[in-house]
Scaffold this motif. Structure first.
Motif, PDB file in Angstrom:
ATOM      1  N   SER A 186       0.813  -1.219   0.000  1.00 18.70           N
ATOM      2  CA  SER A 186       0.000   0.000   0.000  1.00 18.70           C
ATOM      3  C   SER A 186       0.845   1.267   0.000  1.00 18.70           C
ATOM      4  CB  SER A 186      -0.937   0.010   1.211  1.00 18.70           C
ATOM      5  OG  SER A 186      -0.215   0.226   2.420  1.00 18.70           O
ATOM      6  N   LYS A 187       2.132   1.140   0.362  1.00 20.22           N
ATOM      7  CA  LYS A 187       3.008   2.316   0.430  1.00 20.22           C
ATOM      8  C   LYS A 187       4.053   2.342  -0.697  1.00 20.22           C
ATOM      9  CE  LYS A 187       2.484   3.234   5.358  1.00 20.22           C
ATOM     10  NZ  LYS A 187       1.225   2.459   5.437  1.00 20.22           N
ATOM     11  N   LEU A 188       4.064   1.328  -1.534  1.00 18.51           N
ATOM     12  CA  LEU A 188       5.033   1.293  -2.627  1.00 18.51           C
ATOM     13  C   LEU A 188       4.693   2.320  -3.697  1.00 18.51           C
ATOM     14  CD1 LEU A 188       5.535  -2.553  -3.204  1.00 18.51           C
ATOM     15  CD2 LEU A 188       6.989  -0.985  -1.893  1.00 18.51           C
ATOM     16  N   VAL A 189       5.723   2.884  -4.303  1.00 16.31           N
ATOM     17  CA  VAL A 189       5.519   3.825  -5.406  1.00 16.31           C
ATOM     18  C   VAL A 189       6.562   3.562  -6.485  1.00 16.31           C
ATOM     19  CG1 VAL A 189       6.874   5.613  -4.228  1.00 16.31           C
ATOM     20  CG2 VAL A 189       5.326   6.265  -6.072  1.00 16.31           C
ATOM     21  N   ALA A 190       6.084   3.496  -7.727  1.00 19.64           N
ATOM     22  CA  ALA A 190       6.951   3.284  -8.891  1.00 19.64           C
ATOM     23  C   ALA A 190       6.978   4.564  -9.726  1.00 19.64           C
ATOM     24  CB  ALA A 190       6.434   2.113  -9.721  1.00 19.64           C
ATOM     25  N   TYR A 191       7.986   4.672 -10.613  1.00 24.24           N
ATOM     26  CA  TYR A 191       8.198   5.913 -11.357  1.00 24.24           C
ATOM     27  C   TYR A 191       8.487   5.619 -12.833  1.00 24.24           C
ATOM     28  CZ  TYR A 191       8.982   7.581  -6.598  1.00 24.24           C
ATOM     29  OH  TYR A 191       8.843   7.850  -5.257  1.00 24.24           O
ATOM     30  N   SER A 192       8.080   6.563 -13.663  1.00 26.99           N
ATOM     31  CA  SER A 192       8.447   6.515 -15.080  1.00 26.99           C
ATOM     32  C   SER A 192       8.427   7.932 -15.628  1.00 26.99           C
ATOM     33  CB  SER A 192       7.475   5.640 -15.873  1.00 26.99           C
ATOM     34  OG  SER A 192       6.236   6.297 -16.044  1.00 26.99           O
ATOM     35  N   SER A 193       8.961   8.089 -16.809  1.00 21.96           N
ATOM     36  CA  SER A 193       8.918   9.371 -17.508  1.00 21.96           C
ATOM     37  C   SER A 193       7.479   9.720 -17.884  1.00 21.96           C
ATOM     38  CB  SER A 193       9.768   9.272 -18.781  1.00 21.96           C
ATOM     39  OG  SER A 193       9.453  10.284 -19.701  1.00 21.96           O
ATOM     40  N   ASP A 194       7.183  11.016 -17.975  1.00 18.55           N
ATOM     41  CA  ASP A 194       5.862  11.401 -18.485  1.00 18.55           C
ATOM     42  C   ASP A 194       5.757  11.144 -19.992  1.00 18.55           C
ATOM     43  OD1 ASP A 194       7.310  13.496 -19.637  1.00 18.55           O
ATOM     44  OD2 ASP A 194       6.443  15.057 -18.390  1.00 18.55           O
ATOM     45  N   GLN A 195       6.859  10.687 -20.597  1.00 21.47           N
ATOM     46  CA  GLN A 195       6.878  10.304 -22.007  1.00 21.47           C
ATOM     47  C   GLN A 195       6.863   8.787 -22.189  1.00 21.47           C
ATOM     48  OE1 GLN A 195       7.013  12.786 -24.660  1.00 21.47           O
ATOM     49  NE2 GLN A 195       6.402  13.934 -22.842  1.00 21.47           N
ATOM     50  N   ALA A 196       6.845   8.030 -21.080  1.00 19.94           N
ATOM     51  CA  ALA A 196       6.923   6.574 -21.162  1.00 19.94           C
ATOM     52  C   ALA A 196       5.684   6.000 -21.842  1.00 19.94           C
ATOM     53  CB  ALA A 196       7.081   5.976 -19.767  1.00 19.94           C
ATOM     54  N   HIS A 197       5.840   4.814 -22.374  1.00 19.35           N
ATOM     55  CA  HIS A 197       4.741   4.129 -23.043  1.00 19.35           C
ATOM     56  C   HIS A 197       3.612   3.851 -22.051  1.00 19.35           C
ATOM     57  CE1 HIS A 197       2.644   0.884 -25.273  1.00 19.35           C
ATOM     58  NE2 HIS A 197       3.157   1.473 -26.336  1.00 19.35           N
ATOM     59  N   SER A 198       2.389   3.849 -22.545  1.00 15.68           N
ATOM     60  CA  SER A 198       1.230   3.635 -21.676  1.00 15.68           C
ATOM     61  C   SER A 198       1.266   2.282 -20.979  1.00 15.68           C
ATOM     62  CB  SER A 198      -0.064   3.759 -22.500  1.00 15.68           C
ATOM     63  OG  SER A 198      -0.083   2.803 -23.553  1.00 15.68           O
ATOM     64  N   ARG A 212       4.027   7.084 -10.479  1.00 20.52           N
ATOM     65  CA  ARG A 212       4.168   8.530 -10.637  1.00 20.52           C
ATOM     66  C   ARG A 212       4.970   8.855 -11.894  1.00 20.52           C
ATOM     67  NH1 ARG A 212       5.492  12.396  -5.882  1.00 20.52           N
ATOM     68  NH2 ARG A 212       4.503  13.732  -7.462  1.00 20.52           N
ATOM     69  N   LYS A 213       4.527   9.879 -12.604  1.00 21.15           N
ATOM     70  CA  LYS A 213       5.194  10.294 -13.830  1.00 21.15           C
ATOM     71  C   LYS A 213       6.126  11.460 -13.538  1.00 21.15           C
ATOM     72  CE  LYS A 213       1.459   8.801 -16.875  1.00 21.15           C
ATOM     73  NZ  LYS A 213       0.519   9.194 -17.957  1.00 21.15           N
ATOM     74  N   ILE A 214       7.346  11.349 -14.032  1.00 27.22           N
ATOM     75  CA  ILE A 214       8.367  12.362 -13.783  1.00 27.22           C
ATOM     76  C   ILE A 214       8.422  13.327 -14.965  1.00 27.22           C
ATOM     77  CG2 ILE A 214      10.801  12.755 -13.218  1.00 27.22           C
ATOM     78  CD1 ILE A 214      10.916   9.745 -12.462  1.00 27.22           C
ATOM     79  N   ALA A 215       8.400  14.616 -14.670  1.00 30.62           N
ATOM     80  CA  ALA A 215       8.487  15.635 -15.725  1.00 30.62           C
ATOM     81  C   ALA A 215       9.830  15.545 -16.436  1.00 30.62           C
ATOM     82  CB  ALA A 215       8.288  17.025 -15.124  1.00 30.62           C
ATOM     83  N   THR A 216       9.819  15.811 -17.726  1.00 31.16           N
ATOM     84  CA  THR A 216      11.029  15.706 -18.536  1.00 31.16           C
ATOM     85  C   THR A 216      11.562  17.091 -18.903  1.00 31.16           C
ATOM     86  OG1 THR A 216       9.571  15.449 -20.462  1.00 31.16           O
ATOM     87  CG2 THR A 216      10.466  13.450 -19.489  1.00 31.16           C
ATOM     88  N   ASP A 217      12.800  17.100 -19.416  1.00 25.70           N
ATOM     89  CA  ASP A 217      13.432  18.373 -19.786  1.00 25.70           C
ATOM     90  C   ASP A 217      13.048  18.772 -21.209  1.00 25.70           C
ATOM     91  OD1 ASP A 217      14.924  16.785 -21.487  1.00 25.70           O
ATOM     92  OD2 ASP A 217      16.824  17.052 -20.415  1.00 25.70           O
ATOM     93  N   GLU A 218      13.765  19.753 -21.762  1.00 24.83           N
ATOM     94  CA  GLU A 218      13.425  20.275 -23.085  1.00 24.83           C
ATOM     95  C   GLU A 218      13.657  19.255 -24.194  1.00 24.83           C
ATOM     96  OE1 GLU A 218      17.734  20.963 -22.416  1.00 24.83           O
ATOM     97  OE2 GLU A 218      15.897  21.266 -21.235  1.00 24.83           O
ATOM     98  N   LYS A 219      14.433  18.211 -23.909  1.00 26.17           N
ATOM     99  CA  LYS A 219      14.643  17.133 -24.875  1.00 26.17           C
ATOM    100  C   LYS A 219      13.772  15.920 -24.565  1.00 26.17           C
ATOM    101  CE  LYS A 219      19.368  18.383 -26.197  1.00 26.17           C
ATOM    102  NZ  LYS A 219      19.033  18.682 -27.604  1.00 26.17           N
ATOM    103  N   PHE A 220      12.804  16.093 -23.680  1.00 32.16           N
ATOM    104  CA  PHE A 220      11.838  15.065 -23.290  1.00 32.16           C
ATOM    105  C   PHE A 220      12.487  13.878 -22.587  1.00 32.16           C
ATOM    106  CE2 PHE A 220      10.364  17.188 -27.216  1.00 32.16           C
ATOM    107  CZ  PHE A 220       9.284  17.880 -26.674  1.00 32.16           C
TER     108      PHE A 220
END
Length: 468
Positions: A186-198, A212-220
Motif C-alpha cells: 500500500s506504500k510502494l511507489v513506482a516511477y516513469s517518464s511522463d513520455q513513457a509508453h502507456s 508517478r510520472k516524472i516531468a522531462t526536460d526540453e529534450k523530453f
C-alpha cells in the motif's frame, strides 16, 4: 493418413503454393493501398453468419484471402507505412516460425523440450554480447543473470515491476517481520517518464501500486535532479520508492532518459531500475549508437524488441536480468507434474518462472536463423512552413506545420484520408505533432522523398484554402 482433410502430400503442394503467395505479396506490396478503405463491421457481411456444416474447399479458402482479408489489411511492411514503429519481417524468420509451429512444443521447462530452453539461453547470450551488455546480464555457464524472450516489451515491464515488488516486500519483511505484505504494498511507489509508453502505467494498475510520472526536460528526457526531488517528496510522505522504468527511445519522440544520472540514484536508494528500449535497442549493436546505452550497468533489467528492427518476426521481445533469482522468486510455482530431475542442477533454467504465462513457443529458432529518415528531416528543415519537434536520433522524425494544433490535426487527417502513406500523431509539450517512422525493410530513399513530396503538396493545398 489425413489430418483435417489434408495429408502430407497435399501439405507439400499447398505449402509451396502458400510460399509463392507470400513471396508475391511481399514483392508487390508497394502496389497495394497502404491503409484499407473499409468501415467497422465490413467483414461480417462477407462470410456466413454461422460456421458451415460442410468444409469449404482449399481453393475457396485461398480465394477468400483476397476477397475477405486483404481489403481490411493495413500493410505494415509497405514502404509507404510510416506509422507507429516498425515490426520486423524476413524470409528466414518466417521459415523458422513454420518449423516452430511444426515442432509444436510448449517449452515451459527444460524437460518439456531441452533444445527450446537451451537455444534461447544461448541466443540471448549471443545478442547480449552483440550489445556489449555487462557480464552480469549474461547466463554463460555459471552466471547469476541471463536473458529470456518475452512476447512484448509490455510483458517485460510488468515482469520487472512484479519482481521488484516481490524483492522489496521480502527485504522489508526481513528487517521488520511484523509488517504485512498488504501494508508494504500500500506504500510502494513506482516511477516513469511522463513520455513513457502507456504500458508502464498499465503495469502499475495490474500490480496494484502507485505509478508517478516524472516531468522531462526540453529534450523530453528524465534527469537526475528532478527524479531525486520527487523521491525525497515521496519519502517524506512515508511512501516506499521501489521501481523506476527508464526509457531509451520514447514512443512519442525517441527521447533518451539520462541513465548515467538516474542509475546511481536508483542504486543508492535500492530502487529496481528497468530499461525499456523496445524501439531503440536494436541500434545499440552499432558502435556509433552504443553510447546511448551507457549507464546500463546500473540497471537490474533491460529489454528491447528484435521484432522491430532485427528482421525477426513478431513476437520476440528480449529481456535480461542481473539476478535471475529475483525474477524466479516472484513467479516460482512447482507442482509435482512440472518437476523434473535437472531443475535444481544449476545447469538449466525453467523459463516458466520468468514470465506471466506457463506455456511458450520455440521463438529462439527465428533468432538463430536470422532506411534512413534523414532525407525527410532535411526536407522538413528546408520548408519554412514546417518545424522539427524533437531531435532526430534514429528512424523517427517528429514534425509539424508552424501553427495551431487544429491545423496539424487537419493536415494529418488529409494525409491519411488520401491513403497513399500512413502516419500517426503524438503530443509533445502540449503540441499536436506528426510522427514519421521508417518501418518497412523495403523502404528506400525514393520512397521517403515521395512521401515528403506528398505531405508538402497536401500542406500547400491546406494553406491555400486557409488564405481564401
Amino acid at each position: 493418413m489425413t489430418t483435417f482433410g489434408m495429408d502430407a502430400a497435399e501439405f507439400r503442394r499447398r505449402g509451396k503454393e502458400m510460399v509463392d503467395y507470400i513471396a508475391d505479396y511481399l514483392e508487390n506490396i508497394e502496389q497495394r493501398q497502404v491503409y484499407p478503405d473499409v468501415q467497422p463491421g465490413y467483414l461480417r457481411s462477407l462470410i456466413p453468419e454461422e460456421a458451415p456444416e460442410q468444409p469449404d474447399s482449399y481453393e475457396d479458402v485461398v480465394r477468400d484471402i483476397e476477397r475477405v482479408i486483404m481489403p481490411g489489411v493495413t500493410h505494415w511492411h509497405s514502404p509507404y507505412f510510416y506509422a507507429y514503429f516498425p515490426t520486423a519481417s524476413s524470409y528466414p524468420a518466417m521459415l523458422a516460425d513454420m518449423l516452430s509451429g511444426a515442432i509444436g512444443c510448449i517449452g515451459f521447462s527444460w524437460a518439456a523440450s531441452p533444445a527450446c530452453t537451451e537455444l534461447e539461453t544461448v541466443m540471448l547470450d549471443w545478442l547480449g554480447k552483440m550489445l556489449n551488455l555487462p557480464e552480469d546480464f549474461l547466463a554463460g555457464t555459471a552466471g547469476q543473470g541471463g536473458g529470456v524472450i518475452q512476447g512484448t516489451a509490455s510483458e517485460a515491464t510488468l515482469v520487472a515491476l512484479l519482481a521488484a515488488r516481490s524483492r522489496t516486500v521480502r527485504q522489508i519483511q526481513a528487517q521488520s517481520p511484523e509488517r504485512t505484505e498488504t501494508d508494504i504494498i500500500s506504500k510502494l511507489v513506482a516511477y516513469s517518464s511522463d513520455q513513457a509508453h502507456s504500458s508502464v502505467e498499465r503495469a502499475g494498475l495490474i500490480a496494484g501500486v502507485r505509478m508517478r510520472k516524472i516531468a522531462t526536460d526540453e529534450k523530453f528526457a528524465v534527469r537526475g535532479e528532478t527524479f531525486s526531488a520527487m523521491l525525497e517528496e515521496d519519502k517524506r510522505k512515508g511512501l516506499i520508492p521501489f521501481y523506476f522504468c527508464a526509457t531509451l527511445g520514447t514512443t512519442p519522440s525517441c527521447a533518451f532518459d539520462c541513465l548515467t544520472e538516474l542509475g546511481p540514484i536508483c542504486n543508492a536508494e535500492k530502487i529496481w531500475m528497468h530499461i525499456d528500449a523496445a524501439y531503440a535497442g536494436s541500434a545499440f549493436i552499432c558502435p556509433e549508437f552504443r553510447p546511448l546505452l551507457n549507464g546500463v550497468e546500473f540497471a537490474d533489467s533491460f529489454n528491447f524488441n528484435p521484432h522491430k528492427w532485427l528482421l525477426v518476426n513478431f513476437d520476440c521481445s528480449t529481456m535480461w536480468v542481473k539476478k535471475r533469482a529475483d525474477i524466479i522468486g516472484a513467479f516460482k510455482m512447482d507442482p509435482l507434474y512440472l518437476k523434473h530431475d535437472h531443475q535444481e542442477s544449476g545447469l538449466v533454467t525453467d523459463y516458466r518462472h520468468w514470465q506471466i504465462p506457463l506455456g511458450r513457443r520455440f521463438r529462439s529458432l527465428k533468432m538463430c536463423m536470422w532506411s534512413s529518415p534523414k532525407s525527410l528531416s532535411v526536407g522538413v528543415r528546408e520548408d519554412q512552413r514546417f518545424e522539427i519537434s524533437a531531435d532526430v536520433v534514429l528512424g523517427l522524425v517528429c514534425f509539424r506545420l508552424k501553427g495551431s494544433n487544429e491545423l496539424n490535426e487537419t493536415l494529418l487527417k488529409r494525409i491519411n484520408s488520401a491513403r497513399k502513406i500512413h502516419l500517426v500523431p503524438c503530443q509533445l509539450a502540449g503540441r499536436f505533432v506528426l510522427r514519421f517512422a521508417v518501418c518497412a525493410r523495403s523502404t528506400e530513399s525514393h520512397h521517403v522523398q515521395e512521401a515528403w513530396a506528398h505531405i508538402a503538396e497536401i500542406a500547400s493545398e491546406l494553406m491555400q484554402e486557409l488564405q481564401h
